[in-house]
Design a protein around this motif. Structure first.
Motif, short mmCIF file in Angstrom:
data_model
loop_
_atom_site.label_atom_id
_atom_site.label_comp_id
_atom_site.label_asym_id
_atom_site.label_seq_id
_atom_site.Cartn_x
_atom_site.Cartn_y
_atom_site.Cartn_z
N THR A 117 -39.58 54.29 154.38
CA THR A 117 -38.59 54.73 155.35
C THR A 117 -37.16 54.26 155.07
OG1 THR A 117 -38.91 52.80 156.78
CG2 THR A 117 -40.37 54.70 157.13
N ASN A 142 -45.33 66.22 162.22
CA ASN A 142 -44.23 65.26 162.08
C ASN A 142 -44.75 63.84 162.19
OD1 ASN A 142 -42.11 66.95 161.65
ND2 ASN A 142 -41.15 66.70 163.63
N VAL A 205 -42.90 69.16 152.33
CA VAL A 205 -42.59 67.94 153.07
C VAL A 205 -41.07 67.72 153.08
CG1 VAL A 205 -42.95 65.46 153.25
CG2 VAL A 205 -44.79 66.94 152.40
N SER A 207 -38.37 65.02 154.27
CA SER A 207 -38.18 63.63 154.72
C SER A 207 -36.72 63.44 155.11
CB SER A 207 -38.56 62.65 153.62
OG SER A 207 -39.92 62.81 153.24
N THR A 221 -38.19 60.55 159.59
CA THR A 221 -39.22 61.53 159.92
C THR A 221 -39.66 62.26 158.67
OG1 THR A 221 -38.52 61.89 162.21
CG2 THR A 221 -39.72 63.68 161.14
N GLN A 222 -40.95 62.39 158.52
CA GLN A 222 -41.53 63.19 157.45
C GLN A 222 -42.20 64.39 158.12
OE1 GLN A 222 -44.98 61.97 154.81
NE2 GLN A 222 -43.25 61.37 153.52
N ARG A 224 -44.21 67.80 157.76
CA ARG A 224 -45.14 68.41 156.82
C ARG A 224 -45.40 69.86 157.28
NH1 ARG A 224 -47.06 64.34 153.68
NH2 ARG A 224 -48.92 65.51 153.03
#
Length: 252
Positions: A117, A142, A205, A207, A221-222, A224
């Motif tokens: 992160t 998320n 993805v 990020s 936040t990732q 997908r």
């Protein structure tokens, strides 16, 4: 030059372009017309036009004027140059959405989370996972890490709504910028559990590291995305370089 006047002109012209008042391929009103309409200086109009050029809405042509080159963004498309929440995207594209919170818990960033992160080791965080559905289909999973000291009273109910609306309107946070990375990755067990993947064995993805006006990164936040409905759209502007200008002068 009052900033209020500049932003008013920019916002008005942008709204007219997006709504079709100025059709694509046609010229905007002349500088003199805009100066008369907004009761402002020529420099104020030119600055508003320059911002529209920078954002990919118009193109200037010497001796001709300012041409609208804006093309409406497609449904389900996300914009590259803006920080837009899932609900804001859905509202813009007119789609029916729901959000489910599947996890919300506090944690402390260890080495693994810190490397993922960018939060320093020891930072107290909320670990939040949400499933976003569009027109009844779960299309985005998320995984977020959020600084607890920036939103200490965060609840699942709040996270199920618009998180950015809560931060901006209720907490008074000013969200300024983000660093965004896009990759394609194999599906995980969580993707298979929560998303309608069909025959896909990978996800797109996105990020995001998001910063507020104090320079604090408050969110990682990732997101997908199911590939079948994943689309990002950007307006790019080529800028002249000093070397290019010098080379052109020599050739001439």
């Amino acid at each position: 030059m009052p900033r209020e006047k500049f932003t008013q002109i920019y916002a008005t012209l942008k709204e007219r372009i997006e709504s079709g008042v100025y059709p694509v391929g046609q010229l905007l009103p002349s500088e003199n017309t805009l100066i008369g309409e907004f009761a402002c200086s020529r420099n104020t109009v030119r600055r508003a036009i320059a911002e529209l050029v920078r954002d990919g809405y118009v193109q200037t042509s010497q001796g001709k004027g300012v041409c609208n080159i804006f093309q409406p963004i497609e449904r389900s498309s996300y914009t590259m140059g803006t920080i837009e929440s899932f609900r804001e995207t859905a509202r813009r594209t007119g789609q029916r959405t729901t959000t489910r919170v599947v996890r919300l818990e506090k944690c402390v960033a260890g080495v693994t989370v810190s490397l993922l992160t960018g939060f320093p080791v020891g930072t107290e965080l909320f670990s939040l996972s949400r499933v976003h559905e569009m027109d009844g289909k779960p299309i985005i999973l998320n995984h977020s890490y959020l600084r607890v000291d920036c939103m200490p009273d965060l609840t699942a109910e709040i996270a199920q709504g618009s998180l950015y609306r809560y931060l901006e309107e209720e907490l008074g946070m000013v969200i300024v910028t983000s660093k965004r990375t896009i990759t394609v990755e194999p599906v995980t067990p969580a993707d298979e559990k929560w998303l309608d993947l069909g025959e896909y064995n990978c996800v797109a993805v996105v990020s995001n590291q998001v910063y507020n006006s104090q320079g604090v990164m408050f969110e990682f936040t990732q997101s997908r995305h199911v590939p079948s409905v994943f689309r990002f759209q950007d307006n790019a502007v080529r800028r002249s370089t000093g070397s290019g200008t010098r080379r052109m002068t020599v050739e001439t």
